[in-house]
Write a protein that holds these residues in place. Structure first.
Motif, PDB file in Angstrom:
ATOM      1  N   SER A 119     -65.244 -34.656 -26.046  1.00 11.03           N
ATOM      2  CA  SER A 119     -66.521 -35.274 -26.411  1.00 11.03           C
ATOM      3  C   SER A 119     -67.610 -34.246 -26.115  1.00 11.03           C
ATOM      4  CB  SER A 119     -66.738 -36.553 -25.590  1.00 11.03           C
ATOM      5  OG  SER A 119     -66.939 -36.218 -24.223  1.00 11.03           O
ATOM      6  N   GLN A 120     -68.865 -34.641 -26.259  1.00 13.02           N
ATOM      7  CA  GLN A 120     -69.963 -33.751 -25.892  1.00 13.02           C
ATOM      8  C   GLN A 120     -69.914 -33.400 -24.405  1.00 13.02           C
ATOM      9  OE1 GLN A 120     -72.245 -32.248 -27.656  1.00 13.02           O
ATOM     10  NE2 GLN A 120     -72.365 -33.306 -29.612  1.00 13.02           N
ATOM     11  N   SER A 121     -69.361 -34.290 -23.590  1.00 14.34           N
ATOM     12  CA  SER A 121     -69.390 -34.106 -22.142  1.00 14.34           C
ATOM     13  C   SER A 121     -68.113 -33.513 -21.549  1.00 14.34           C
ATOM     14  CB  SER A 121     -69.674 -35.450 -21.453  1.00 14.34           C
ATOM     15  OG  SER A 121     -70.937 -35.949 -21.855  1.00 14.34           O
ATOM     16  N   TRP A 122     -66.940 -33.919 -22.046  1.00 22.04           N
ATOM     17  CA  TRP A 122     -65.678 -33.564 -21.384  1.00 22.04           C
ATOM     18  C   TRP A 122     -64.870 -32.553 -22.199  1.00 22.04           C
ATOM     19  CZ3 TRP A 122     -64.978 -35.048 -16.499  1.00 22.04           C
ATOM     20  CH2 TRP A 122     -65.718 -36.143 -16.036  1.00 22.04           C
ATOM     21  N   TYR A 123     -64.204 -31.645 -21.467  1.00 18.82           N
ATOM     22  CA  TYR A 123     -63.341 -30.660 -22.128  1.00 18.82           C
ATOM     23  C   TYR A 123     -62.079 -30.381 -21.300  1.00 18.82           C
ATOM     24  CZ  TYR A 123     -65.063 -27.184 -18.762  1.00 18.82           C
ATOM     25  OH  TYR A 123     -65.380 -26.508 -17.610  1.00 18.82           O
ATOM     26  N   GLY A 124     -61.069 -29.858 -21.985  1.00 20.78           N
ATOM     27  CA  GLY A 124     -59.861 -29.344 -21.349  1.00 20.78           C
ATOM     28  C   GLY A 124     -59.704 -27.881 -21.743  1.00 20.78           C
ATOM     29  N   GLU A 125     -59.040 -27.103 -20.892  1.00 19.54           N
ATOM     30  CA  GLU A 125     -58.977 -25.661 -21.128  1.00 19.54           C
ATOM     31  C   GLU A 125     -57.635 -25.088 -20.690  1.00 19.54           C
ATOM     32  OE1 GLU A 125     -62.566 -22.696 -20.723  1.00 19.54           O
ATOM     33  OE2 GLU A 125     -61.652 -22.982 -18.751  1.00 19.54           O
ATOM     34  N   LEU A 126     -57.113 -24.150 -21.486  1.00 20.53           N
ATOM     35  CA  LEU A 126     -55.934 -23.350 -21.141  1.00 20.53           C
ATOM     36  C   LEU A 126     -56.353 -21.892 -21.158  1.00 20.53           C
ATOM     37  CD1 LEU A 126     -53.244 -25.040 -23.417  1.00 20.53           C
ATOM     38  CD2 LEU A 126     -53.543 -25.370 -20.943  1.00 20.53           C
ATOM     39  N   ARG A 127     -55.817 -21.086 -20.237  1.00 22.04           N
ATOM     40  CA  ARG A 127     -56.194 -19.673 -20.191  1.00 22.04           C
ATOM     41  C   ARG A 127     -55.047 -18.825 -19.678  1.00 22.04           C
ATOM     42  NH1 ARG A 127     -59.248 -22.718 -17.207  1.00 22.04           N
ATOM     43  NH2 ARG A 127     -58.617 -22.990 -15.044  1.00 22.04           N
ATOM     44  N   GLY A 128     -55.120 -17.538 -19.979  1.00 22.81           N
ATOM     45  CA  GLY A 128     -54.099 -16.618 -19.497  1.00 22.81           C
ATOM     46  C   GLY A 128     -54.402 -15.203 -19.940  1.00 22.81           C
ATOM     47  N   GLY A 129     -53.716 -14.251 -19.298  1.00 25.23           N
ATOM     48  CA  GLY A 129     -53.921 -12.859 -19.655  1.00 25.23           C
ATOM     49  C   GLY A 129     -53.358 -11.923 -18.614  1.00 25.23           C
ATOM     50  N   ALA A 130     -53.904 -10.722 -18.558  1.00 22.54           N
ATOM     51  CA  ALA A 130     -53.440  -9.679 -17.647  1.00 22.54           C
ATOM     52  C   ALA A 130     -54.197  -9.746 -16.326  1.00 22.54           C
ATOM     53  CB  ALA A 130     -53.623  -8.312 -18.289  1.00 22.54           C
ATOM     54  N   GLY A 161     -63.138 -30.134 -17.389  1.00 28.71           N
ATOM     55  CA  GLY A 161     -64.506 -29.948 -16.957  1.00 28.71           C
ATOM     56  C   GLY A 161     -65.479 -30.899 -17.622  1.00 28.71           C
ATOM     57  N   TYR A 162     -66.706 -30.844 -17.109  1.00 29.92           N
ATOM     58  CA  TYR A 162     -67.776 -31.714 -17.571  1.00 29.92           C
ATOM     59  C   TYR A 162     -68.996 -30.863 -17.916  1.00 29.92           C
ATOM     60  CZ  TYR A 162     -71.239 -35.471 -17.608  1.00 29.92           C
ATOM     61  OH  TYR A 162     -72.214 -36.346 -17.967  1.00 29.92           O
ATOM     62  N   ASN A 163     -69.522 -31.037 -19.124  1.00 29.37           N
ATOM     63  CA  ASN A 163     -70.736 -30.336 -19.561  1.00 29.37           C
ATOM     64  C   ASN A 163     -71.959 -31.114 -19.086  1.00 29.37           C
ATOM     65  OD1 ASN A 163     -69.393 -28.263 -21.110  1.00 29.37           O
ATOM     66  ND2 ASN A 163     -68.921 -29.862 -22.609  1.00 29.37           N
ATOM     67  N   ILE A 164     -72.679 -30.548 -18.127  1.00 23.01           N
ATOM     68  CA  ILE A 164     -73.887 -31.199 -17.610  1.00 23.01           C
ATOM     69  C   ILE A 164     -74.963 -31.220 -18.688  1.00 23.01           C
ATOM     70  CG2 ILE A 164     -75.705 -31.052 -15.863  1.00 23.01           C
ATOM     71  CD1 ILE A 164     -73.587 -29.634 -14.083  1.00 23.01           C
ATOM     72  N   ASN A 165     -75.104 -30.080 -19.385  1.00 18.17           N
ATOM     73  CA  ASN A 165     -76.008 -29.965 -20.528  1.00 18.17           C
ATOM     74  C   ASN A 165     -75.486 -28.825 -21.402  1.00 18.17           C
ATOM     75  OD1 ASN A 165     -76.947 -27.513 -19.335  1.00 18.17           O
ATOM     76  ND2 ASN A 165     -78.455 -28.670 -18.148  1.00 18.17           N
TER      77      ASN A 165
END
Length: 199
Positions: A119-130, A161-165
């Protein structure tokens, strides 16, 4: 006269398209642009001579590309400090080693981050690298020896995470850093809170 009618029709079509463009923007949740971030938490080692944890934290920055209305992909670089961990067994041998046998792990990172906005406020994230690890510690041999190392390994993680603004967000994350080299194994689980600022 035809040119005037054409100009009026063209201007009218442009004015009608403006609300549609704003409606598309209103439905778009993916972020795009430059950002910087920092995290702080707990880094835990549970292999060989070490079974403990310490403060862990880091900084990062990068550029995020929107690949569809909800999803963005970022290229980012950073630096992580993953703590100094005491020997897990009795410290009878600690005095035989530099730094009393304490481990230390830190290093630069370079990788990708995939973010999906629920949504505008909530997100999920995947990450990786060296993970360009620089560390020191005891080998996990029967008679350990204290060694330093520099090696290229990997990191991977996930978070919510949550987008404050539009500029600020806060997140909760789990990251795994492979920190091994020269017979020393300091693979670390990091549990952290993050803050991000978008330009």
């Amino acid at each position: 006269m035809k040119k005037t009618l054409f100009a009026i029709a063209f201007a009218t079509a442009g004015l009608l398209a403006i609300p549609a463009a704003f409606a598309q923007d209103a439905g778009r949740t993916a972020q795009q642009g430059w950002y910087v971030g920092a995290n702080a938490g707990y880094g835990e080692v549970s292999k060989g001579p070490y079974d403990d944890g310490d403060f862990a934290g880091g900084i990062k920055g990068g550029y995020r590309f929107a690949i569809n209305p909800e999803t963005s992909l970022a290229a980012e670089v950073g630096y992580q400090y993953l703590g100094r961990v005491d020997m897990s067994h009795a410290n009878a041998f600690a005095g035989l080693y530099p730094s009393n046998g304490k481990s230390k792990l830190q290093g630069a990172t370079a990788g990708l981050s995939l973010r999906y906005n629920f949504s505008q406020s909530w997100y999920g994230e995947l990450r990786g690298g060296a993970f360009f690890a620089k560390g020191q510690g005891l080998t996990d041999e029967a008679t350990p020896s204290f060694r330093r190392f520099n090696s290229t390994n990997y990191y991977a993680g996930a978070g919510v995470g949550y987008n404050i603004n539009q500029q600020w967000s806060l997140g909760l994350n789990y990251d795994r850093y492979q920190g091994s080299g020269n017979g020393v194994h300091l693979d670390t689980n990091s549990y952290n809170v993050s803050a991000e600022y978008r330009f």
